[in-house]
Design a protein around this motif. Structure first.
Motif, PDB file in Angstrom:
ATOM      1  N   LEU B  89      -3.545   0.027   8.810  1.00 48.55           N
ATOM      2  CA  LEU B  89      -3.186   0.073  10.231  1.00 48.55           C
ATOM      3  C   LEU B  89      -3.764   1.316  10.907  1.00 48.55           C
ATOM      4  O   LEU B  89      -4.043   1.317  12.096  1.00 48.55           O
ATOM      5  N   MET B  90      -3.969   2.368  10.123  1.00 44.50           N
ATOM      6  CA  MET B  90      -4.552   3.611  10.645  1.00 44.50           C
ATOM      7  C   MET B  90      -6.060   3.538  10.843  1.00 44.50           C
ATOM      8  O   MET B  90      -6.645   4.504  11.338  1.00 44.50           O
ATOM      9  N   TRP B  91      -6.672   2.463  10.424  1.00 43.75           N
ATOM     10  CA  TRP B  91      -8.131   2.402  10.233  1.00 43.75           C
ATOM     11  C   TRP B  91      -8.917   3.044  11.377  1.00 43.75           C
ATOM     12  O   TRP B  91      -9.782   3.900  11.167  1.00 43.75           O
ATOM     13  N   CYS B 121       0.554  -0.949  -7.498  1.00 45.61           N
ATOM     14  CA  CYS B 121      -0.664  -0.140  -7.412  1.00 45.61           C
ATOM     15  C   CYS B 121      -1.964  -0.923  -7.555  1.00 45.61           C
ATOM     16  O   CYS B 121      -2.106  -1.756  -8.449  1.00 45.61           O
ATOM     17  N   ASP B 122      -2.864  -0.744  -6.649  1.00 45.61           N
ATOM     18  CA  ASP B 122      -4.297  -0.783  -6.925  1.00 45.61           C
ATOM     19  C   ASP B 122      -4.973   0.097  -5.883  1.00 45.61           C
ATOM     20  O   ASP B 122      -4.273   0.758  -5.094  1.00 45.61           O
ATOM     21  N   HIS B 123      -6.280   0.164  -5.906  1.00 43.57           N
ATOM     22  CA  HIS B 123      -6.959   1.135  -5.048  1.00 43.57           C
ATOM     23  C   HIS B 123      -7.603   0.500  -3.820  1.00 43.57           C
ATOM     24  O   HIS B 123      -8.451   1.108  -3.170  1.00 43.57           O
ATOM     25  N   SER B 124      -7.203  -0.755  -3.516  1.00 35.74           N
ATOM     26  CA  SER B 124      -7.867  -1.437  -2.406  1.00 35.74           C
ATOM     27  C   SER B 124      -7.606  -0.743  -1.071  1.00 35.74           C
ATOM     28  O   SER B 124      -8.430  -0.814  -0.160  1.00 35.74           O
ATOM     29  N   ASP B 125      -6.469  -0.024  -0.963  1.00 34.81           N
ATOM     30  CA  ASP B 125      -6.172   0.627   0.327  1.00 34.81           C
ATOM     31  C   ASP B 125      -7.143   1.763   0.625  1.00 34.81           C
ATOM     32  O   ASP B 125      -7.878   1.726   1.623  1.00 34.81           O
ATOM     33  N   SER B 126      -7.201   2.750  -0.251  1.00 38.50           N
ATOM     34  CA  SER B 126      -8.077   3.892   0.067  1.00 38.50           C
ATOM     35  C   SER B 126      -9.551   3.510  -0.047  1.00 38.50           C
ATOM     36  O   SER B 126     -10.388   4.047   0.678  1.00 38.50           O
ATOM     37  N   MET B 127      -9.869   2.560  -0.949  1.00 37.96           N
ATOM     38  CA  MET B 127     -11.269   2.144  -1.044  1.00 37.96           C
ATOM     39  C   MET B 127     -11.732   1.451   0.239  1.00 37.96           C
ATOM     40  O   MET B 127     -12.895   1.535   0.605  1.00 37.96           O
ATOM     41  N   GLY B 128     -10.799   0.798   0.919  1.00 42.53           N
ATOM     42  CA  GLY B 128     -11.142   0.196   2.206  1.00 42.53           C
ATOM     43  C   GLY B 128     -11.509   1.231   3.251  1.00 42.53           C
ATOM     44  O   GLY B 128     -12.174   0.931   4.239  1.00 42.53           O
ATOM     45  N   ALA B 129     -11.074   2.466   3.019  1.00 43.03           N
ATOM     46  CA  ALA B 129     -11.352   3.550   3.975  1.00 43.03           C
ATOM     47  C   ALA B 129     -12.446   4.479   3.459  1.00 43.03           C
ATOM     48  O   ALA B 129     -12.570   5.600   3.918  1.00 43.03           O
ATOM     49  N   ARG B 130     -13.240   3.975   2.507  1.00 42.70           N
ATOM     50  CA  ARG B 130     -14.160   4.908   1.850  1.00 42.70           C
ATOM     51  C   ARG B 130     -15.313   5.355   2.727  1.00 42.70           C
ATOM     52  O   ARG B 130     -15.924   6.392   2.440  1.00 42.70           O
ATOM     53  N   GLY B 334     -16.750  -3.615  -8.229  1.00 43.72           N
ATOM     54  CA  GLY B 334     -15.866  -2.652  -7.578  1.00 43.72           C
ATOM     55  C   GLY B 334     -16.642  -1.506  -6.949  1.00 43.72           C
ATOM     56  O   GLY B 334     -17.809  -1.260  -7.288  1.00 43.72           O
ATOM     57  N   PRO B 335     -16.005  -0.778  -6.052  1.00 43.47           N
ATOM     58  CA  PRO B 335     -16.689   0.299  -5.317  1.00 43.47           C
ATOM     59  C   PRO B 335     -17.223   1.420  -6.204  1.00 43.47           C
ATOM     60  O   PRO B 335     -18.314   1.938  -5.941  1.00 43.47           O
ATOM     61  N   VAL B 336     -16.483   1.798  -7.225  1.00 46.29           N
ATOM     62  CA  VAL B 336     -16.955   2.904  -8.072  1.00 46.29           C
ATOM     63  C   VAL B 336     -18.212   2.470  -8.822  1.00 46.29           C
ATOM     64  O   VAL B 336     -19.186   3.220  -8.948  1.00 46.29           O
TER      65      VAL B 336
END
Lengths: 309, 397
Positions: B89-91, B121-130, B334-336
């Motif tokens: 929502l902060m995007w 947990c997974d990392h989809s939230d912060s990875m979406g803001a990478r 994945g992003p990494v």
């Protein structure tokens, strides 16, 4: 404190000349009236919109006072953060108390529509700031699209008048009443045509110990479709027809600010503007009657609220 | 002289404890599972007068970041915390915070993005803001969440950077798990972070400044170039601050943490809590003579591309474990993994790379899963052939 016109002429300009507002735009008139009325130092936040783009095109700025733009919907929250930081730093003794005033400026799109949640939140939290809605009754910055402040019957590019539909179908959102329902210290509706009233309201807003809200009519001749030199006249007619009544809600007490000597038919205001021209075709004339009926109804309701019947 | 005490803290409480010691001037935050422990703990600090912070209990995460931007422009220290849909929502505001060069520090307790709704947990939230322009630092433990939060203040406010920093920890796995965390005394934390006085402030009415002016094609591009240059300078600052933190508090930090890498022929790269599981498995396999190592990635933005390529020199095959999917990317990897492939290619590396997607929506990753990764990695190293570029761990198929 009454407004002394002579004093006003000698005050330094907070919004400097050289901005890029259109000829005949009401917005810089409103901003200058309000910022001139407020005696205290100000920090200003602006929502995305005409005011923002007309005053801050990099590398220039028209602002002689601190100013911030963040995004479209969130000027009330941005200024909440500024105000909270001010209180925090003053309380901790990190900066001196300088009696600052925080002013948030947004158009009707930013205020009635996309930013209503952010505004409501900031009002509920009780930040001490003055919210000014420059209400030109549509998304004028993007080229005249309807907002929830757009009058019934007005032609905009997203509520166009066609052979079947006579412009905007819905009635405007009663935003000033919605804000008043938050029971913040000061709420008012004003128009720069009645400049002394507007400036006195700006002073009351500035003195309010908490959030205050000014809903100010701000004619856009590009969207309303009239000559650039009739801006103030058109807005005065909005007041004289009671389409845009002037009132205030001071600590939850409703008070009428101005009662026209002779309440003019709304048609007189409608006919000054090209955005309503289609309503004068025979098949759409009933819309004018409907607008008049609604204006009359709301005027009576307002008089009742103000105990001015 | 740092006086440390060991305290049993949940990861989220370790972050809140660091925030209390940082004592920011303004915190604007909104509760969301599993971050709520941070915002409610901090609210109690405010209620008990333990901090000087002006706490703004906003009505949404978009408002949280909006208020943080206003507060940061007004010249003080600003922090917040969020997770998952809150971060999404902060995007819009994430980009604005970074582009306006606001040194805001935010805890992100990693949680899966909807839909379907999932709080784990997974990392989809912060990875979406990478690509939003923030510095991204991941934490394996509550201790690291604590340490990284303190370092983040110094990194964000460095005059060469003025960039917002996100400090991640794994939702529930770290955020709600009690660990022994070594916390320093308040004065030492304050001494380490120092005071903050930005060059420009909205509250400086004697020197009025316009913040957030609009740009057209004649300046926007140059401003974006300045922004990407700042991210490029960030790695040096992150490493300096990590070393200085080590000297002060006894726990130095780098861009990534190598384990058993010296003579490693195969290696695993992973973020956050799963590094612990990997380390345990690798320790056991090392005892059986398998030359396998671990690179626990700490800094994802800026991505330590050249440094990782260097660390992987001589490694025949590497497996990247990703706790999110970059949908529609090369074979849905994945992003990494994507970043690492780019890094290896740019370095002219011959190291084979494979990808495992794991742990989405909080699915457990077990030692047996890591053993499988290493077993398959060994086959790639031995054969020089990649038969499956992207695989899934612990998935019913």
């Amino acid at each position: 404190m009454p407004i002394n016109l002579k004093e006003q002429t000698t005050k330094p300009e907070r919004l400097g000349p050289g901005h890029r507002f259109c000829a005949g735009c009401a917005e810089p008139i409103v901003i200058r009236q309000i910022l001139s009325a407020i005696e205290e130092p100000v920090v200003i936040g602006a929502a995305t919109g005409c005011t923002e783009i007309a005053t801050s095109m990099y590398p220039t700025t028209a602002w002689n006072v601190p100013w911030i733009h963040n995004a479209f919907e969130n000027v009330s929250t941005t200024i909440s953060g500024v105000e909270a930081m001010y209180r925090s730093l003053v309380r901790q003794g990190k900066i001196p108390e300088r009696n600052l005033r925080f002013v948030a400026i947004g158009g009707d799109g930013a205020t009635y529509d996309i930013g209503l949640q952010w505004l409501s939140g900031a009002l509920e939290r009780g930040h001490r700031f003055i919210y000014v809605c420059l209400n030109n009754e549509a998304y004028m910055n993007t080229g005249i699209q309807r907002s929830s402040a757009t009058p019934t019957g007005a032609h905009t590019t997203t509520s166009p008048s066609g052979s079947v539909i006579p412009g905007k179908v819905q009635w405007r959102k009663p935003l000033t009443e919605i804000i008043a329902a938050h029971h913040i210290p000061y709420v008012a509706q004003a128009s720069p045509s009645n400049w002394r009233d507007l400036m006195e309201k700006a002073r009351k807003a500035s003195a309010a110990n908490g959030p205050s809200f000014l809903n100010v009519l701000a004619d856009c001749n590009r969207g309303w479709r009239h000559a650039t030199d009739t801006t103030i006249d058109v807005m005065r007619l909005a007041v004289e027809t009671c389409y845009w009544p002037l009132f205030e809600v001071d600590n939850s007490v409703w008070k009428l600010s101005y009662r026209p000597k002779e309440k003019k038919p709304v048609e007189e205001w409608l006919k000054t503007q090209g955005r309503f021209s289609h309503l004068f075709q025979p098949q759409f004339r009933h819309v004018i009657d409907e607008i008049q009926a609604r204006v009359d109804e709301e005027w009576v309701a307002l008089l009742k609220k103000c105990e001015a019947v | 002289m740092v006086v440390s005490t060991k305290r049993a803290l949940e990861g989220a409480h370790a972050s809140a404890h660091a925030m209390r010691q940082i004592n920011p001037d303004v915190v604007a935050a909104y509760p969301i599972t599993p971050q709520t422990a941070i915002v409610q703990t901090y609210s109690q600090y405010v209620a008990d007068g333990e901090v000087d912070t002006e706490f703004i209990a906003v009505e949404s995460e978009h408002a949280a970041m909006s208020a943080c931007i206003g507060a940061a422009a007004a010249g003080g220290r600003v922090m917040t915390a969020t997770a998952a849909n809150g971060l999404a929502l902060m995007w819009e505001e994430l980009y604005i915070a970074a582009s306006m060069r606001m040194p805001i520090v935010m805890s992100c307790v990693n949680r899966a993005l909807s839909a379907p709704l999932n709080i784990h947990c997974d990392h989809s939230d912060s990875m979406g803001a990478r690509d939003a322009g923030w510095i991204h630092i991941f934490s394996e433990t509550g201790q690291e969440a604590y340490d990284n939060t303190i370092q983040a203040v110094r990194i964000a406010e460095h005059p060469d950077l003025l960039l917002p920093v996100m400090v991640m920890q794994d939702g529930f796995i770290t955020g709600h798990a009690v660990e022994l965390v070594e916390v320093a005394d308040d004065a030492s934390v304050q001494r380490f972070i120092g005071s903050y006085s930005p060059a420009h402030s909205l509250l400086d009415i004697d020197h009025p400044t316009t913040f957030g002016a609009w740009d057209l094609y004649d300046y926007y591009f140059e401003h974006k170039r300045q922004q990407t240059d700042a991210l490029s300078k960030a790695m040096k600052v992150i490493l300096e601050v990590g070393q200085e933190f080590g000297r002060e508090f006894g726990r130095p930090y780098g861009a990534f943490e190598p384990y058993a890498m010296d003579d490693a022929e195969i290696a695993v790269i992973v973020l956050s809590s799963t590094a612990g599981t990997c380390r345990t498995v690798i320790r056991e396999l090392r005892q059986k003579g398998l030359k396998v190592g671990l690179l626990k990635l700490r800094v994802f933005r800026p991505f330590p591309a050249a440094e990782l390529a260097e660390a992987l020199k001589g490694v025949k095959a590497v497996a990247v474990l990703d706790r999110s999917i970059s949908f529609g990317s090369m074979q849905g990897s994945g992003p990494v993994f994507l970043e690492l492939c780019a890094a290896l290619y740019a370095a002219g590396s011959k190291t084979k790379a494979i990808n495992y997607i794991y742990g989405l929506g909080g699915r457990d990753v077990l030692p047996v899963d890591v053993e499988r990764v290493i077993h398959e990695l060994k086959q790639v190293a031995d054969s020089g052939e990649v038969t499956s570029l992207v695989s899934y761990l612990g998935l019913r198929e």
